[in-house]
Structure formats: structure tokens, C-alpha cells
Design a protein around this motif. Structure first.
Motif, short mmCIF file in Angstrom:
data_model
loop_
_atom_site.label_atom_id
_atom_site.label_comp_id
_atom_site.label_asym_id
_atom_site.label_seq_id
_atom_site.Cartn_x
_atom_site.Cartn_y
_atom_site.Cartn_z
N ALA A 51 0.81 -1.22 0.00
CA ALA A 51 0.00 0.00 0.00
C ALA A 51 0.84 1.27 0.00
N PHE A 52 1.92 1.28 0.78
CA PHE A 52 2.64 2.53 0.98
C PHE A 52 4.00 2.61 0.30
N ALA A 53 4.56 1.49 -0.12
CA ALA A 53 5.86 1.52 -0.80
C ALA A 53 5.91 0.45 -1.90
N PRO A 54 4.97 0.49 -2.84
CA PRO A 54 4.93 -0.56 -3.85
C PRO A 54 6.16 -0.57 -4.75
N ALA A 55 6.78 0.56 -4.93
CA ALA A 55 7.97 0.61 -5.79
C ALA A 55 9.10 -0.24 -5.21
N TRP A 56 9.13 -0.37 -3.91
CA TRP A 56 10.17 -1.16 -3.26
C TRP A 56 10.11 -2.63 -3.70
N LEU A 57 8.89 -3.12 -3.92
CA LEU A 57 8.73 -4.51 -4.34
C LEU A 57 9.13 -4.72 -5.80
N HIS A 58 9.17 -3.64 -6.58
CA HIS A 58 9.54 -3.73 -8.00
C HIS A 58 11.04 -3.68 -8.21
N LEU A 59 11.79 -3.44 -7.17
CA LEU A 59 13.25 -3.38 -7.32
C LEU A 59 13.80 -4.73 -7.77
N PRO A 60 14.80 -4.73 -8.63
CA PRO A 60 15.39 -6.02 -9.04
C PRO A 60 16.19 -6.63 -7.90
N LEU A 61 16.28 -7.94 -7.90
CA LEU A 61 17.05 -8.63 -6.87
C LEU A 61 18.52 -8.23 -6.90
N TYR A 62 19.06 -8.09 -8.08
CA TYR A 62 20.44 -7.64 -8.27
C TYR A 62 20.51 -6.95 -9.62
N ASP A 63 21.58 -6.27 -9.90
CA ASP A 63 21.72 -5.54 -11.16
C ASP A 63 21.56 -6.48 -12.35
N GLY A 64 20.68 -6.11 -13.26
CA GLY A 64 20.45 -6.91 -14.45
C GLY A 64 19.44 -8.03 -14.27
N SER A 65 18.87 -8.17 -13.08
CA SER A 65 17.90 -9.24 -12.81
C SER A 65 16.53 -8.88 -13.35
N HIS A 66 15.84 -9.85 -13.87
CA HIS A 66 14.45 -9.65 -14.31
C HIS A 66 13.47 -10.03 -13.20
N LEU A 67 14.00 -10.59 -12.13
CA LEU A 67 13.17 -11.00 -11.00
C LEU A 67 13.14 -9.86 -9.97
N SER A 68 11.92 -9.46 -9.61
CA SER A 68 11.80 -8.36 -8.65
C SER A 68 11.90 -8.86 -7.22
N LEU A 69 12.09 -7.94 -6.32
CA LEU A 69 12.22 -8.26 -4.89
C LEU A 69 10.93 -8.82 -4.32
N GLY A 70 9.79 -8.48 -4.92
CA GLY A 70 8.50 -8.94 -4.42
C GLY A 70 8.29 -10.44 -4.52
N MET A 71 8.87 -11.08 -5.52
CA MET A 71 8.67 -12.52 -5.71
C MET A 71 9.26 -13.35 -4.56
N PRO A 72 10.53 -13.20 -4.23
CA PRO A 72 11.04 -13.99 -3.10
C PRO A 72 10.40 -13.63 -1.77
#
Length: 109
Positions: A51-72
């Protein structure tokens, strides 16, 4: 049709009066409320982040990763829920069942 037998009522009264039953009820309630609180805290924390920081979940796991932080994080929440459930089942099948059988044996005597 009721099955109110005096023997049944006496057995129930003996079970309720047994200190082991009171301890069992306290331990089960404490474990259930603790685990419920933990699960609710985990889920509501995740919802607050959504709700308050959705962009944080869209961050990549590491540089060049297609997997976002939200998945793990989502997978971890699901795994934690399974583990907490397994903990309760293990406690119920070991400590609580043993104590319940002791209470039943004592109340039949």
C-alpha cells in the motif's frame, strides 16, 4: 433426543477440574494466539508495503535481474505460513495429544 447421562456429566466435570486440562487449554490457546499474531503481522506488514511503498517490491534482486524483490518475499511469506502451521501440527500431535490422553485416562479412573 439428548444423551445427558449423569456419568457423562461427571466425566466432563472431572476433566474440567483436572489441572492438566487447564494447563492444556492455556498452552493451546497461547500457541494458537501467538502463531495467529505472527501470521497476521507478516501478512499485514506485506500489505502495508504494497500500500505505501509498492515501488520497493519492484526493485530487481540484483543488477540486471528480471526478478523483482517482491517474488522472493511472497514465496517467503507462504513458506513461513507453512512452517508455522507445521509447528502447530507437530505441537498438537506430540505435546497436546499426550496430555489429552493422560487427562482422559485419569478422568475414567
Amino acid at each position: 433426543m439428548t444423551t445427558d447421562h449423569p456419568n457423562h456429566a461427571q466425566t466432563c466435570a472431572r476433566v474440567r477440574a483436572n489441572p492438566k486440562f487447564q494447563r492444556l487449554a492455556r498452552q493451546r490457546a497461547l500457541l494458537a494466539w501467538t502463531l495467529s499474531g505472527a501470521v497476521l503481522a507478516i501478512y499485514y506488514s506485506f500489505i502495508m508495503v504494497v500500500a505505501f511503498a509498492p515501488a520497493w517490491l519492484h526493485l530487481p534482486l540484483y543488477d540486471g535481474s528480471h526478478l523483482s524483490l517482491g517474488m522472493p518475499i511472497g514465496v517467503t511469506i507462504i513458506l513461513l505460513s507453512w512452517l508455522l502451521t507445521a509447528w502447530y501440527v507437530h505441537s498438537a500431535n506430540t505435546r497436546f495429544d499426550v496430555l489429552s490422553s493422560q487427562i482422559l485416562q485419569e478422568s475414567r479412573a
